[in-house]
Motif scaffolding. Structure first.
Motif, short mmCIF file in Angstrom:
data_model
loop_
_atom_site.label_atom_id
_atom_site.label_comp_id
_atom_site.label_asym_id
_atom_site.label_seq_id
_atom_site.Cartn_x
_atom_site.Cartn_y
_atom_site.Cartn_z
N ILE A 183 0.75 -1.19 -0.08
CA ILE A 183 0.18 0.05 -0.13
C ILE A 183 0.96 1.33 -0.08
CG2 ILE A 183 -1.84 1.27 1.09
CD1 ILE A 183 -2.48 -1.51 2.67
N LYS A 184 1.10 1.80 -1.29
CA LYS A 184 2.14 2.76 -1.44
C LYS A 184 1.78 4.21 -0.70
CE LYS A 184 3.55 0.57 -5.82
NZ LYS A 184 3.79 0.76 -7.17
N SER A 185 0.66 4.35 -0.42
CA SER A 185 0.14 5.57 0.25
C SER A 185 0.52 5.68 1.74
CB SER A 185 -1.25 5.99 -0.02
OG SER A 185 -1.67 5.90 -1.36
N LEU A 186 0.86 4.42 2.18
CA LEU A 186 1.09 4.30 3.73
C LEU A 186 2.74 4.29 3.91
CD1 LEU A 186 -1.84 2.11 5.21
CD2 LEU A 186 -1.69 4.72 5.20
N THR A 187 3.15 5.54 3.56
CA THR A 187 4.81 5.55 3.85
C THR A 187 4.90 5.81 5.19
OG1 THR A 187 4.69 7.60 3.24
CG2 THR A 187 4.92 6.13 1.29
N PRO A 188 6.11 5.72 5.66
CA PRO A 188 6.56 6.19 7.13
C PRO A 188 6.27 7.59 6.94
CG PRO A 188 8.21 4.57 6.07
CD PRO A 188 7.44 4.86 5.07
N GLU A 189 6.56 8.58 6.26
CA GLU A 189 6.28 9.94 6.17
C GLU A 189 4.93 10.25 6.47
OE1 GLU A 189 9.94 9.11 4.54
OE2 GLU A 189 8.11 8.43 3.75
N VAL A 190 4.05 9.42 5.96
CA VAL A 190 2.42 9.70 5.89
C VAL A 190 2.14 9.07 7.27
CG1 VAL A 190 0.49 8.80 5.18
CG2 VAL A 190 2.00 9.57 3.42
N LEU A 202 -11.03 -7.89 7.06
CA LEU A 202 -12.49 -8.20 7.33
C LEU A 202 -13.12 -9.45 6.81
CD1 LEU A 202 -14.04 -4.75 6.96
CD2 LEU A 202 -13.24 -5.43 8.89
N GLY A 203 -13.77 -10.29 7.53
CA GLY A 203 -14.40 -11.52 7.39
C GLY A 203 -13.34 -12.71 7.38
N THR A 204 -12.36 -12.66 7.90
CA THR A 204 -11.19 -13.77 8.46
C THR A 204 -10.67 -13.41 9.72
OG1 THR A 204 -9.73 -15.09 7.61
CG2 THR A 204 -9.60 -12.91 6.92
N ASN A 205 -10.38 -14.60 10.44
CA ASN A 205 -9.62 -14.36 11.48
C ASN A 205 -8.17 -14.68 11.37
OD1 ASN A 205 -11.74 -13.63 13.49
ND2 ASN A 205 -12.27 -15.66 13.34
N GLU A 206 -7.74 -15.02 10.06
CA GLU A 206 -6.57 -15.38 9.65
C GLU A 206 -5.76 -14.34 10.00
OE1 GLU A 206 -4.16 -17.57 5.96
OE2 GLU A 206 -6.19 -17.67 5.86
N LYS A 207 -4.43 -14.45 10.44
CA LYS A 207 -3.58 -13.48 10.71
C LYS A 207 -2.96 -12.88 9.41
CE LYS A 207 0.76 -12.66 13.48
NZ LYS A 207 0.14 -11.36 14.23
N ILE A 208 -2.97 -11.66 9.50
CA ILE A 208 -2.23 -11.06 8.18
C ILE A 208 -0.95 -10.54 8.57
CG2 ILE A 208 -2.49 -8.91 6.82
CD1 ILE A 208 -4.62 -11.11 6.57
N GLN A 209 -0.05 -10.88 7.67
CA GLN A 209 1.39 -10.48 7.80
C GLN A 209 1.67 -9.11 7.24
OE1 GLN A 209 3.49 -12.47 9.50
NE2 GLN A 209 1.99 -14.05 9.89
N TRP A 210 2.48 -8.40 8.00
CA TRP A 210 2.53 -6.84 7.47
C TRP A 210 3.87 -6.57 7.88
CZ3 TRP A 210 3.19 -2.85 10.96
CH2 TRP A 210 2.82 -3.34 12.44
N MET A 211 4.44 -5.49 7.03
CA MET A 211 5.76 -4.87 7.45
C MET A 211 5.75 -3.38 6.89
SD MET A 211 9.54 -5.95 6.13
CE MET A 211 9.33 -7.55 6.60
N LYS A 212 6.24 -2.43 7.70
CA LYS A 212 6.62 -1.16 7.33
C LYS A 212 7.77 -1.35 6.38
CE LYS A 212 4.52 1.36 11.36
NZ LYS A 212 5.14 2.47 12.26
N THR A 213 7.67 -0.63 5.05
CA THR A 213 8.77 -0.29 4.34
C THR A 213 9.05 1.23 3.79
OG1 THR A 213 8.05 -0.65 2.22
CG2 THR A 213 8.35 -2.60 3.35
N ASP A 214 10.09 1.41 3.15
CA ASP A 214 10.16 2.78 2.75
C ASP A 214 9.21 3.03 1.70
OD1 ASP A 214 12.03 3.36 4.60
OD2 ASP A 214 13.82 2.83 3.24
N GLU A 215 8.90 1.88 1.03
CA GLU A 215 7.87 2.00 -0.29
C GLU A 215 6.59 2.14 0.10
OE1 GLU A 215 10.33 -0.30 -0.16
OE2 GLU A 215 11.76 1.13 -1.29
N GLY A 216 6.04 1.75 1.44
CA GLY A 216 4.78 1.91 1.75
C GLY A 216 4.52 0.61 2.68
N MET A 240 -5.46 8.89 14.51
CA MET A 240 -5.88 9.28 13.12
C MET A 240 -4.67 9.77 12.48
SD MET A 240 -9.40 11.03 12.70
CE MET A 240 -9.20 12.60 13.92
N ILE A 241 -4.32 9.32 11.23
CA ILE A 241 -3.40 9.65 10.49
C ILE A 241 -3.68 11.01 10.05
CG2 ILE A 241 -1.82 9.21 8.45
CD1 ILE A 241 -3.15 6.48 8.39
N GLY A 242 -2.85 12.10 10.73
CA GLY A 242 -3.30 13.65 10.42
C GLY A 242 -4.34 14.08 11.50
N GLN A 243 -4.44 15.36 11.83
CA GLN A 243 -5.31 15.75 12.79
C GLN A 243 -6.70 15.64 12.31
OE1 GLN A 243 -3.83 19.61 13.96
NE2 GLN A 243 -2.05 18.79 15.08
#
Length: 259
Positions: A183-190, A202-216, A240-243
């Motif tokens: 998700i390129k819009s969710l960069t560390p800067e944002v 939504l709709g599943t209890n399966e664990k979602i793997q995720w990682m912050k990267t410089d690209e998003g 919230m992301i932003g005031q």
């Protein structure tokens, strides 16, 4: 239109002025003739190409040929309508969906099936639609929306639309992928100093793997689809992301203009 406009102006003034006495919030939906801060701009069988500063509306039909009942109607697939709904909501819009009962008042089975399929999707994913509002951008992805009313858009997993509610951020992927997506819009800067508490689908209890990267934000899809189309990643933040996301959305539109 030029002949009718003076009468419409009087109607608009009467309606809005009386609403002050009624203590009610009212609005007029119309297709043209006024700025979007005076009317709710209505797009018949079409969509806005960008996020709009003020609420707007698409009005369309479950079929492609008529507004009323005809025996040889060609119906849209539920996926196309749900994709349109998501795209519209992410752009600060609303969807008015028309159906056409027969002369005896019964709703044709084909139309029932479409509505039930939309309802099935909303039962799983409605949290990303109901009570949400637009973010500072409507989404990301390279696929261009089809211009024709009857044409479905061949979206892929990297075509994503955004909605928000409180501290929850919804990234709705319009396709399925066996591979991770970013998700390129969710960069560390944002995200700045906002902390991610959880990433789920939504709709599943399966664990979602995720990682912050410089690209998003890199996220994985679960092993099983929780619904038939349009898959919602819910990113829960500690704030919230932003005031003020709504204000940021308006500022973004003012900066880039409306389509």
């Amino acid at each position: 239109n030029s002949v009718l406009m003076p009468y419409f102006n009087r109607f608009l003034a009467y309606y809005y002025n009386n609403a002050l006495d009624w203590g009610e919030g009212v609005v007029v939906n119309t297709k043209q003739g006024y700025p979007t801060n005076i009317q709710v701009w209505d797009v018949e069988r079409g969509k806005a190409g960008a996020m709009m500063q003020f609420p707007w509306q698409t009005d369309t039909f479950v079929g492609t040929k008529s507004w009323g009942y005809i025996s040889d109607e060609v119906y849209k697939q539920p996926q196309q309508i749900v994709h349109d709904l998501i795209d519209i909501v992410s752009k600060n819009g609303n969807l008015l969906l028309n159906i056409a009962p027969k002369a005896d008042g019964t709703i044709p089975e084909a139309q029932k099936d479409i509505l039930l399929s939309i309802g099935k999707w909303l039962k799983v994913n409605g949290e990303a639609i109901y009570g949400t509002h637009c973010w500072k951008k409507y989404g990301e992805g390279k696929t261009q929306s089809a211009k024709g009313n009857s044409d479905a858009t061949p979206y892929v997993a990297s075509d994503i639309r955004f909605t928000t509610k409180d501290n929850s951020f919804y990234a709705i992927s319009l396709g399925w992928s066996e591979q991770d997506i970013v998700i390129k819009s969710l960069t560390p800067e944002v995200m700045n100093d906002a902390e991610i508490l959880e990433v789920s689908m939504l709709g599943t209890n399966e664990k979602i793997q995720w990682m912050k990267t410089d690209e998003g934000l890199r996220v994985s899809f679960p092993s099983q689809k929780p619904c038939e189309f349009a898959y919602v990643f819910k990113i829960s933040f500690n704030k919230m992301i932003g005031q003020n996301l709504k204000s940021e959305a308006i500022n973004e539109v003012l900066k880039h203009g409306e389509n």
